[in-house]
Motif scaffolding. Sequence first.
Motif, PDB file in Angstrom:
ATOM      1  N   VAL A  80      82.455 -40.155  71.570  1.00  8.75           N
ATOM      2  CA  VAL A  80      83.048 -40.040  72.896  1.00  8.75           C
ATOM      3  C   VAL A  80      83.232 -41.414  73.531  1.00  8.75           C
ATOM      4  O   VAL A  80      84.270 -41.708  74.134  1.00  8.75           O
ATOM      5  N   ASP A  81      82.241 -42.296  73.396  1.00  4.24           N
ATOM      6  CA  ASP A  81      82.353 -43.644  73.949  1.00  4.24           C
ATOM      7  C   ASP A  81      83.537 -44.392  73.352  1.00  4.24           C
ATOM      8  O   ASP A  81      84.243 -45.129  74.040  1.00  4.24           O
ATOM      9  N   ILE A  82      83.747 -44.211  72.055  1.00  2.00           N
ATOM     10  CA  ILE A  82      84.841 -44.895  71.376  1.00  2.00           C
ATOM     11  C   ILE A  82      86.186 -44.284  71.747  1.00  2.00           C
ATOM     12  O   ILE A  82      87.166 -44.994  72.012  1.00  2.00           O
ATOM     13  N   ALA A  83      86.249 -42.946  71.777  1.00  2.00           N
ATOM     14  CA  ALA A  83      87.528 -42.262  71.940  1.00  2.00           C
ATOM     15  C   ALA A  83      87.997 -42.165  73.390  1.00  2.00           C
ATOM     16  O   ALA A  83      89.203 -42.160  73.643  1.00  2.00           O
ATOM     17  N   GLN A  84      87.068 -42.078  74.341  1.00  2.00           N
ATOM     18  CA  GLN A  84      87.470 -41.760  75.710  1.00  2.00           C
ATOM     19  C   GLN A  84      88.471 -42.745  76.316  1.00  2.00           C
ATOM     20  O   GLN A  84      89.435 -42.312  76.962  1.00  2.00           O
ATOM     21  N   PRO A  85      88.299 -44.065  76.149  1.00  2.00           N
ATOM     22  CA  PRO A  85      89.308 -44.973  76.713  1.00  2.00           C
ATOM     23  C   PRO A  85      90.706 -44.735  76.155  1.00  2.00           C
ATOM     24  O   PRO A  85      91.700 -44.815  76.889  1.00  2.00           O
ATOM     25  N   VAL A  86      90.799 -44.449  74.865  1.00  2.00           N
ATOM     26  CA  VAL A  86      92.097 -44.191  74.244  1.00  2.00           C
ATOM     27  C   VAL A  86      92.686 -42.882  74.772  1.00  2.00           C
ATOM     28  O   VAL A  86      93.876 -42.802  75.098  1.00  2.00           O
ATOM     29  N   ILE A  87      91.842 -41.858  74.876  1.00  2.00           N
ATOM     30  CA  ILE A  87      92.289 -40.562  75.373  1.00  2.00           C
ATOM     31  C   ILE A  87      92.729 -40.666  76.833  1.00  2.00           C
ATOM     32  O   ILE A  87      93.771 -40.125  77.228  1.00  2.00           O
ATOM     33  N   ASP A  88      91.943 -41.368  77.629  1.00  2.00           N
ATOM     34  CA  ASP A  88      92.287 -41.535  79.049  1.00  2.00           C
ATOM     35  C   ASP A  88      93.638 -42.231  79.212  1.00  2.00           C
ATOM     36  O   ASP A  88      94.461 -41.839  80.046  1.00  2.00           O
ATOM     37  N   ARG A  89      93.859 -43.274  78.430  1.00  2.00           N
ATOM     38  CA  ARG A  89      95.109 -44.025  78.534  1.00  2.00           C
ATOM     39  C   ARG A  89      96.314 -43.168  78.146  1.00  2.00           C
ATOM     40  O   ARG A  89      97.354 -43.195  78.821  1.00  2.00           O
ATOM     41  N   LEU A  90      96.174 -42.395  77.079  1.00  2.00           N
ATOM     42  CA  LEU A  90      97.276 -41.529  76.651  1.00  2.00           C
ATOM     43  C   LEU A  90      97.540 -40.425  77.667  1.00  2.00           C
ATOM     44  O   LEU A  90      98.691 -40.042  77.911  1.00  2.00           O
ATOM     45  N   ALA A  91      96.482 -39.911  78.280  1.00  2.00           N
ATOM     46  CA  ALA A  91      96.633 -38.879  79.309  1.00  2.00           C
ATOM     47  C   ALA A  91      97.377 -39.428  80.524  1.00  2.00           C
ATOM     48  O   ALA A  91      98.222 -38.747  81.114  1.00  2.00           O
ATOM     49  N   ARG A  92      97.063 -40.654  80.914  1.00  3.43           N
ATOM     50  CA  ARG A  92      97.766 -41.272  82.050  1.00  3.43           C
ATOM     51  C   ARG A  92      99.241 -41.488  81.728  1.00  3.43           C
ATOM     52  O   ARG A  92     100.114 -41.266  82.578  1.00  3.43           O
ATOM     53  N   THR A  93      99.514 -41.891  80.502  1.00  2.00           N
ATOM     54  CA  THR A  93     100.902 -42.165  80.109  1.00  2.00           C
ATOM     55  C   THR A  93     101.735 -40.894  80.052  1.00  2.00           C
ATOM     56  O   THR A  93     102.867 -40.859  80.531  1.00  2.00           O
ATOM     57  N   THR A  94     101.186 -39.847  79.473  1.00  2.00           N
ATOM     58  CA  THR A  94     101.934 -38.600  79.286  1.00  2.00           C
ATOM     59  C   THR A  94     101.833 -37.653  80.472  1.00  2.00           C
ATOM     60  O   THR A  94     102.658 -36.753  80.613  1.00  2.00           O
ATOM     61  N   GLU A  95     100.803 -37.838  81.285  1.00  2.00           N
ATOM     62  CA  GLU A  95     100.500 -36.931  82.403  1.00  2.00           C
ATOM     63  C   GLU A  95     100.312 -35.491  81.920  1.00  2.00           C
ATOM     64  O   GLU A  95     100.720 -34.531  82.568  1.00  2.00           O
ATOM     65  N   GLU A  96      99.672 -35.377  80.755  1.00  2.24           N
ATOM     66  CA  GLU A  96      99.330 -34.072  80.193  1.00  2.24           C
ATOM     67  C   GLU A  96      97.893 -34.104  79.690  1.00  2.24           C
ATOM     68  O   GLU A  96      97.235 -35.146  79.717  1.00  2.24           O
ATOM     69  N   LEU A  97      97.408 -32.956  79.257  1.00  2.00           N
ATOM     70  CA  LEU A  97      96.067 -32.857  78.690  1.00  2.00           C
ATOM     71  C   LEU A  97      96.045 -33.492  77.308  1.00  2.00           C
ATOM     72  O   LEU A  97      96.890 -33.186  76.460  1.00  2.00           O
ATOM     73  N   VAL A  98      95.089 -34.371  77.077  1.00  2.00           N
ATOM     74  CA  VAL A  98      94.906 -34.995  75.770  1.00  2.00           C
ATOM     75  C   VAL A  98      93.513 -34.635  75.267  1.00  2.00           C
ATOM     76  O   VAL A  98      92.536 -34.724  76.018  1.00  2.00           O
ATOM     77  N   ARG A  99      93.423 -34.242  74.005  1.00  2.00           N
ATOM     78  CA  ARG A  99      92.139 -33.812  73.437  1.00  2.00           C
ATOM     79  C   ARG A  99      91.923 -34.458  72.075  1.00  2.00           C
ATOM     80  O   ARG A  99      92.880 -34.772  71.375  1.00  2.00           O
ATOM     81  N   LEU A 100      90.664 -34.632  71.728  1.00  2.00           N
ATOM     82  CA  LEU A 100      90.295 -35.101  70.391  1.00  2.00           C
ATOM     83  C   LEU A 100      89.511 -33.997  69.703  1.00  2.00           C
ATOM     84  O   LEU A 100      88.534 -33.482  70.246  1.00  2.00           O
ATOM     85  N   ALA A 101      89.949 -33.638  68.505  1.00  2.00           N
ATOM     86  CA  ALA A 101      89.224 -32.680  67.676  1.00  2.00           C
ATOM     87  C   ALA A 101      88.681 -33.401  66.453  1.00  2.00           C
ATOM     88  O   ALA A 101      89.334 -34.295  65.904  1.00  2.00           O
ATOM     89  N   ILE A 102      87.486 -33.041  66.047  1.00  2.00           N
ATOM     90  CA  ILE A 102      86.825 -33.653  64.895  1.00  2.00           C
ATOM     91  C   ILE A 102      86.868 -32.697  63.706  1.00  2.00           C
ATOM     92  O   ILE A 102      86.630 -31.492  63.853  1.00  2.00           O
ATOM     93  N   VAL A 103      87.183 -33.233  62.535  1.00  2.00           N
ATOM     94  CA  VAL A 103      87.103 -32.461  61.298  1.00  2.00           C
ATOM     95  C   VAL A 103      85.639 -32.393  60.888  1.00  2.00           C
ATOM     96  O   VAL A 103      84.998 -33.426  60.685  1.00  2.00           O
ATOM     97  N   ASP A 104      85.114 -31.196  60.792  1.00  2.00           N
ATOM     98  CA  ASP A 104      83.709 -30.998  60.439  1.00  2.00           C
ATOM     99  C   ASP A 104      83.631 -29.937  59.353  1.00  2.00           C
ATOM    100  O   ASP A 104      83.560 -28.745  59.632  1.00  2.00           O
ATOM    101  N   GLY A 105      83.682 -30.381  58.095  1.00  2.00           N
ATOM    102  CA  GLY A 105      83.675 -29.437  56.991  1.00  2.00           C
ATOM    103  C   GLY A 105      84.950 -28.614  56.981  1.00  2.00           C
ATOM    104  O   GLY A 105      86.049 -29.146  56.810  1.00  2.00           O
ATOM    105  N   GLU A 106      84.820 -27.312  57.220  1.00  2.00           N
ATOM    106  CA  GLU A 106      85.975 -26.423  57.233  1.00  2.00           C
ATOM    107  C   GLU A 106      86.507 -26.194  58.640  1.00  2.00           C
ATOM    108  O   GLU A 106      87.475 -25.461  58.817  1.00  2.00           O
ATOM    109  N   ARG A 107      85.886 -26.823  59.628  1.00  2.00           N
ATOM    110  CA  ARG A 107      86.250 -26.555  61.022  1.00  2.00           C
ATOM    111  C   ARG A 107      86.945 -27.745  61.662  1.00  2.00           C
ATOM    112  O   ARG A 107      86.777 -28.887  61.246  1.00  2.00           O
ATOM    113  N   LEU A 108      87.689 -27.444  62.707  1.00  2.00           N
ATOM    114  CA  LEU A 108      88.314 -28.459  63.536  1.00  2.00           C
ATOM    115  C   LEU A 108      87.884 -28.145  64.963  1.00  2.00           C
ATOM    116  O   LEU A 108      88.291 -27.140  65.543  1.00  2.00           O
ATOM    117  N   THR A 109      87.027 -28.994  65.537  1.00  2.00           N
ATOM    118  CA  THR A 109      86.351 -28.683  66.790  1.00  2.00           C
ATOM    119  C   THR A 109      86.669 -29.714  67.861  1.00  2.00           C
ATOM    120  O   THR A 109      86.575 -30.915  67.634  1.00  2.00           O
TER     121      THR A 109
END
Length: 274
Positions: A80-109
Amino acid sequence: MSGALEKSLAILEYLVAHPDGVALARISTELNMLRSGCHRTLHELIGYGYVRQMPHKGDYALTTKMASMGLSFLSRSGVVDIAQPVIDRLARTTEELVRLAIVDGERLTLVAKAQGAKSGLLYDPDMGIDLRLSCSAAGHAWLMTLPEDEAAARVSKQGLGSPRQFGPNAPTTLKALQTALRAHAKRGYSLIQDGYAPGMSSMAAPVRRKGEPTTGVLVIAGPSARLTAKSMARFGPELMAAADELAMAGQASPLLKSANVGTWGNGSDEDDRY
């Protein structure tokens, strides 16, 4: 259902969807457990602090212990510490919801998000859910990086999304899904309208270093009336640039660095991908 551990895990996973609590009879029936054994397992979970019994009706519900463990794990992983600045910046640029999902075995969470919309209709699904691979932009962005047989196997195991459960444009056959994945791969990111949910559009790019497995997916989502095909095409280069930035920065996060390693093959054979 047999085995103490299997029973405990089944109850915990079942109660995740019922924050208001569920009666013993319903739990035992829906999980196909003997009522006496189900009651015994519930009280063992109460003793360990994972389940509580509601004061009035006596229904059973999860405590916050599992949520606390999950949040602590994500915090210590650094993702979260690594991703949040990138996510925040993209959200400001697009003015939409931006999310990060992690690949965890067979799941995408889903593990992190930023809301860029300041007014109007907001789209903001619950965090922590496992995404449906067949009809979500995130699922498609991951699947398009896998060999075709692996992608088909993952979708078959989870099940195809149907328009009745999701959006009217959700693929209902593997052939339709494979056609969509090829188009996404050619574009470099997935693009879905009214697939995951009616009236919702989303686009996603895989987080991955060249020659390595996908470790996460970066998603932009919003109402179809606002997040149109034209606007998504405009956001495409910024989405892919942000995903590439996360792929490089993710080497500092144990979770992002190790995600999907050693499962189902390494996804590094360029010739077998869509």
